[in-house]
Write a protein that holds these residues in place. Structure first.
Motif, PDB file in Angstrom:
ATOM      1  N   GLY A   1       0.601   4.738  -2.338  1.00  0.00           N
ATOM      2  CA  GLY A   1       0.681   6.154  -2.684  1.00  0.00           C
ATOM      3  C   GLY A   1      -0.064   7.084  -1.751  1.00  0.00           C
ATOM      4  O   GLY A   1      -0.890   6.683  -0.940  1.00  0.00           O
ATOM      5  N   TRP A   2       0.237   8.372  -1.911  1.00  0.00           N
ATOM      6  CA  TRP A   2      -0.324   9.388  -1.018  1.00  0.00           C
ATOM      7  C   TRP A   2      -1.840   9.500  -1.140  1.00  0.00           C
ATOM      8  O   TRP A   2      -2.530   9.755  -0.150  1.00  0.00           O
ATOM      9  CB  TRP A   2       0.340  10.750  -1.271  1.00  0.00           C
ATOM     10  N   ALA A   3      -2.391   9.324  -2.333  1.00  0.00           N
ATOM     11  CA  ALA A   3      -3.838   9.492  -2.499  1.00  0.00           C
ATOM     12  C   ALA A   3      -4.614   8.422  -1.731  1.00  0.00           C
ATOM     13  O   ALA A   3      -5.650   8.712  -1.120  1.00  0.00           O
ATOM     14  CB  ALA A   3      -4.199   9.470  -3.987  1.00  0.00           C
ATOM     15  N   ASP A   4      -4.140   7.177  -1.759  1.00  0.00           N
ATOM     16  CA  ASP A   4      -4.756   6.120  -0.950  1.00  0.00           C
ATOM     17  C   ASP A   4      -4.707   6.495   0.524  1.00  0.00           C
ATOM     18  O   ASP A   4      -5.681   6.297   1.269  1.00  0.00           O
ATOM     19  CB  ASP A   4      -4.016   4.793  -1.147  1.00  0.00           C
ATOM     20  N   ARG A   5      -3.580   7.000   0.959  1.00  0.00           N
ATOM     21  CA  ARG A   5      -3.411   7.369   2.366  1.00  0.00           C
ATOM     22  C   ARG A   5      -4.344   8.512   2.750  1.00  0.00           C
ATOM     23  O   ARG A   5      -4.912   8.522   3.851  1.00  0.00           O
ATOM     24  CB  ARG A   5      -1.951   7.745   2.631  1.00  0.00           C
TER      25      ARG A   5
ATOM     26  N   LYS B   1     -11.643   1.213   9.503  1.00  0.00           N
ATOM     27  CA  LYS B   1     -10.574   0.418  10.102  1.00  0.00           C
ATOM     28  C   LYS B   1     -10.031  -0.545   9.048  1.00  0.00           C
ATOM     29  O   LYS B   1     -10.799  -1.186   8.347  1.00  0.00           O
ATOM     30  CB  LYS B   1     -11.085  -0.370  11.309  1.00  0.00           C
ATOM     31  N   GLY B   2      -8.730  -0.622   8.951  1.00  0.00           N
ATOM     32  CA  GLY B   2      -8.121  -1.555   8.011  1.00  0.00           C
ATOM     33  C   GLY B   2      -7.806  -0.947   6.664  1.00  0.00           C
ATOM     34  O   GLY B   2      -7.024  -1.505   5.894  1.00  0.00           O
ATOM     35  N   GLY B   3      -8.417   0.201   6.348  1.00  0.00           N
ATOM     36  CA  GLY B   3      -8.116   0.898   5.112  1.00  0.00           C
ATOM     37  C   GLY B   3      -8.445   0.103   3.862  1.00  0.00           C
ATOM     38  O   GLY B   3      -9.239  -0.844   3.872  1.00  0.00           O
ATOM     39  N   LEU B   4      -7.819   0.479   2.767  1.00  0.00           N
ATOM     40  CA  LEU B   4      -8.108  -0.128   1.473  1.00  0.00           C
ATOM     41  C   LEU B   4      -7.622  -1.572   1.377  1.00  0.00           C
ATOM     42  O   LEU B   4      -8.172  -2.360   0.602  1.00  0.00           O
ATOM     43  CB  LEU B   4      -7.486   0.723   0.363  1.00  0.00           C
ATOM     44  N   LYS B   5      -6.614  -1.928   2.142  1.00  0.00           N
ATOM     45  CA  LYS B   5      -6.169  -3.315   2.139  1.00  0.00           C
ATOM     46  C   LYS B   5      -7.277  -4.243   2.626  1.00  0.00           C
ATOM     47  O   LYS B   5      -7.366  -5.394   2.187  1.00  0.00           O
ATOM     48  CB  LYS B   5      -4.934  -3.474   3.031  1.00  0.00           C
ATOM     49  N   LYS B   6      -8.111  -3.743   3.507  1.00  0.00           N
ATOM     50  CA  LYS B   6      -9.220  -4.548   4.012  1.00  0.00           C
ATOM     51  C   LYS B   6     -10.185  -4.907   2.882  1.00  0.00           C
ATOM     52  O   LYS B   6     -10.738  -6.014   2.848  1.00  0.00           O
ATOM     53  CB  LYS B   6      -9.959  -3.804   5.116  1.00  0.00           C
ATOM     54  N   LEU B   7     -10.387  -3.979   1.928  1.00  0.00           N
ATOM     55  CA  LEU B   7     -11.251  -4.279   0.789  1.00  0.00           C
ATOM     56  C   LEU B   7     -10.683  -5.418  -0.048  1.00  0.00           C
ATOM     57  O   LEU B   7     -11.425  -6.299  -0.518  1.00  0.00           O
ATOM     58  CB  LEU B   7     -11.399  -3.038  -0.096  1.00  0.00           C
ATOM     59  N   ILE B   8      -9.372  -5.407  -0.253  1.00  0.00           N
ATOM     60  CA  ILE B   8      -8.736  -6.481  -1.026  1.00  0.00           C
ATOM     61  C   ILE B   8      -8.867  -7.804  -0.289  1.00  0.00           C
ATOM     62  O   ILE B   8      -9.181  -8.844  -0.887  1.00  0.00           O
ATOM     63  CB  ILE B   8      -7.255  -6.161  -1.269  1.00  0.00           C
ATOM     64  N   GLU B   9      -8.654  -7.785   1.001  1.00  0.00           N
ATOM     65  CA  GLU B   9      -8.765  -9.016   1.800  1.00  0.00           C
ATOM     66  C   GLU B   9     -10.179  -9.575   1.742  1.00  0.00           C
ATOM     67  O   GLU B   9     -10.391 -10.784   1.614  1.00  0.00           O
ATOM     68  CB  GLU B   9      -8.359  -8.733   3.246  1.00  0.00           C
ATOM     69  N   GLN B  10     -11.168  -8.689   1.803  1.00  0.00           N
ATOM     70  CA  GLN B  10     -12.556  -9.132   1.741  1.00  0.00           C
ATOM     71  C   GLN B  10     -12.886  -9.719   0.375  1.00  0.00           C
ATOM     72  O   GLN B  10     -13.596 -10.719   0.267  1.00  0.00           O
ATOM     73  CB  GLN B  10     -13.492  -7.965   2.051  1.00  0.00           C
ATOM     74  N   ALA B  11     -12.323  -9.114  -0.688  1.00  0.00           N
ATOM     75  CA  ALA B  11     -12.599  -9.602  -2.056  1.00  0.00           C
ATOM     76  C   ALA B  11     -11.958 -10.949  -2.306  1.00  0.00           C
ATOM     77  O   ALA B  11     -12.443 -11.736  -3.121  1.00  0.00           O
ATOM     78  CB  ALA B  11     -12.094  -8.571  -3.069  1.00  0.00           C
ATOM     79  N   GLU B  12     -10.859 -11.234  -1.619  1.00  0.00           N
ATOM     80  CA  GLU B  12     -10.152 -12.496  -1.833  1.00  0.00           C
ATOM     81  C   GLU B  12     -10.721 -13.657  -1.046  1.00  0.00           C
ATOM     82  O   GLU B  12     -10.329 -14.800  -1.241  1.00  0.00           O
ATOM     83  CB  GLU B  12      -8.659 -12.299  -1.476  1.00  0.00           C
ATOM     84  N   ARG B  13     -11.621 -13.365  -0.130  1.00  0.00           N
ATOM     85  CA  ARG B  13     -12.189 -14.441   0.692  1.00  0.00           C
ATOM     86  C   ARG B  13     -13.180 -15.267  -0.097  1.00  0.00           C
ATOM     87  O   ARG B  13     -13.855 -14.792  -0.966  1.00  0.00           O
ATOM     88  CB  ARG B  13     -12.875 -13.842   1.922  1.00  0.00           C
TER      89      ARG B  13
ATOM     90  N   ARG C   1       5.564   0.941  -2.976  1.00  0.00           N
ATOM     91  CA  ARG C   1       5.181  -0.408  -3.399  1.00  0.00           C
ATOM     92  C   ARG C   1       4.283  -1.103  -2.376  1.00  0.00           C
ATOM     93  O   ARG C   1       4.492  -0.998  -1.184  1.00  0.00           O
ATOM     94  CB  ARG C   1       6.431  -1.252  -3.664  1.00  0.00           C
ATOM     95  N   SER C   2       3.307  -1.840  -2.909  1.00  0.00           N
ATOM     96  CA  SER C   2       2.428  -2.655  -2.083  1.00  0.00           C
ATOM     97  C   SER C   2       1.882  -3.789  -2.941  1.00  0.00           C
ATOM     98  O   SER C   2       1.044  -3.557  -3.814  1.00  0.00           O
ATOM     99  CB  SER C   2       1.267  -1.827  -1.509  1.00  0.00           C
ATOM    100  N   LYS C   3       2.347  -4.991  -2.720  1.00  0.00           N
ATOM    101  CA  LYS C   3       1.947  -6.125  -3.568  1.00  0.00           C
ATOM    102  C   LYS C   3       0.482  -6.498  -3.398  1.00  0.00           C
ATOM    103  O   LYS C   3      -0.074  -7.223  -4.218  1.00  0.00           O
ATOM    104  CB  LYS C   3       2.823  -7.342  -3.263  1.00  0.00           C
ATOM    105  N   HIS C   4      -0.150  -5.986  -2.354  1.00  0.00           N
ATOM    106  CA  HIS C   4      -1.542  -6.350  -2.089  1.00  0.00           C
ATOM    107  C   HIS C   4      -2.551  -5.431  -2.768  1.00  0.00           C
ATOM    108  O   HIS C   4      -3.746  -5.745  -2.803  1.00  0.00           O
ATOM    109  CB  HIS C   4      -1.805  -6.352  -0.575  1.00  0.00           C
TER     110      HIS C   4
END
Length: 277
Positions: free
Chosen positions: A40-44, A265-277, A30-33
């Motif tokens: 999941g493993w594929a993201d990793r 750096k920051g992985g896929l969560k960084k993409l979500i953070e950038q999109a939310e700005r 689980r990852s709410k972000h």
């Protein structure tokens, strides 16, 4: 473990496309972000590929509950259009759980899919299915799973695919590797599989699992309580959905339908953070 030359295509691009069902979508991790509330493993794997070699793009077309016929009808053409250099495929596990599945027909369809994907020239990764010993209720499916795995091994050799023999991973015997439904891996299980895929591809990584104490022994009363809760919370709803002809993936879209460039750096969560700005 082998080392595979994950070379760029003629455009200088490295692109990883994941196909399949809940196993590849990331259910249980689980990852709410992140899209669909999972990682999941594929993201990793995608994140470690980007750390090892800048410029990797990643698309994940997998959706929970999809049968092999859905993967072929809904994911194959989009995957081919993306011209991947690396493909991972796990499909057919949900068919094994279905009443009346003809395994000969299923595996003929699976081979046709594998042949098409292998024909792209991409590095192709295939998986056997794990022998999940969750309950005597599911023991009749063991023969189907064994037949599926034997055929996947044959096809991996025939088409030159990388085989991640999930069936053989003793570490997954620990119940802490599994989510509450006992059919999907927990965060720890997804991390373990990601490490296995990367090891098979020869990609460096630092994924490690924490050291666990041996699992505590349950009393008979605790075991019975746990079994009742599992049947009520997961087994009965699963069979109810089968009888109604609905699945948990009916109203979901792929998590990463279009290729995204994975930050080093920051992985896929960084993409979500950038999109939310």
């Amino acid at each position: 473990m082998g080392s595979y030359p994950l070379l760029p295509d003629r455009h200088g691009r490295r692109r990883y496309v994941a196909l399949g069902d809940s196993f590849t979508e990331g259910v249980g991790d689980r990852s709410k972000h992140l899209p669909n509330g999972v990682r999941g493993w594929a993201d990793r794997v995608a994140e470690r590929l980007a750390k090892a070699e800048a410029g990797w793009e990643y698309a994940n077309l997998a959706i929970r509950s999809k049968r092999l016929r859905h993967v072929i009808a809904e994911q194959l053409e989009p995957a081919l259009a993306l011209e991947p250099t690396l493909i991972t495929l796990y499909a057919g596990g949900n068919d094994i759980l279905d009443f009346g599945t003809d395994m000969d027909v299923l595996m003929a369809q699976y081979e046709a899919l594998v042949a098409t994907l292998a024909g792209t020239g991409a590095t192709l990764v295939l998986f056997t299915g794990f022998d999940i010993r969750v309950s005597a209720l599911l023991e009749p499916l063991k023969k189907r799973n064994a037949a599926y795995n034997e055929r996947v091994r044959e096809l991996a050799a025939k088409y030159g695919a990388v085989l991640v023999d999930y069936w053989c991973f003793d570490a997954l015997q620990d119940r802490r590797m599994w989510d509450a439904d006992r059919l999907h891996m927990s965060k720890a299980g997804h991390k373990y599989v990601a490490a296995q895929v990367l090891d098979h591809l020869g990609v460096p990584h630092k994924i490690s699992l924490k050291e666990w104490e041996p699992p505590s022994r349950m009393t008979l009363r605790d075991w019975e309580r746990r079994q009742r809760r599992w049947v009520n919370d997961w087994v009965l709803p699963l069979f109810g959905r089968k009888l109604r002809g609905v699945t948990l993936g009916d109203n979901l879209s792929p998590r990463w339908p279009d290729p995204v460039k994975v930050p080093r750096k920051g992985g896929l969560k960084k993409l979500i953070e950038q999109a939310e700005r």
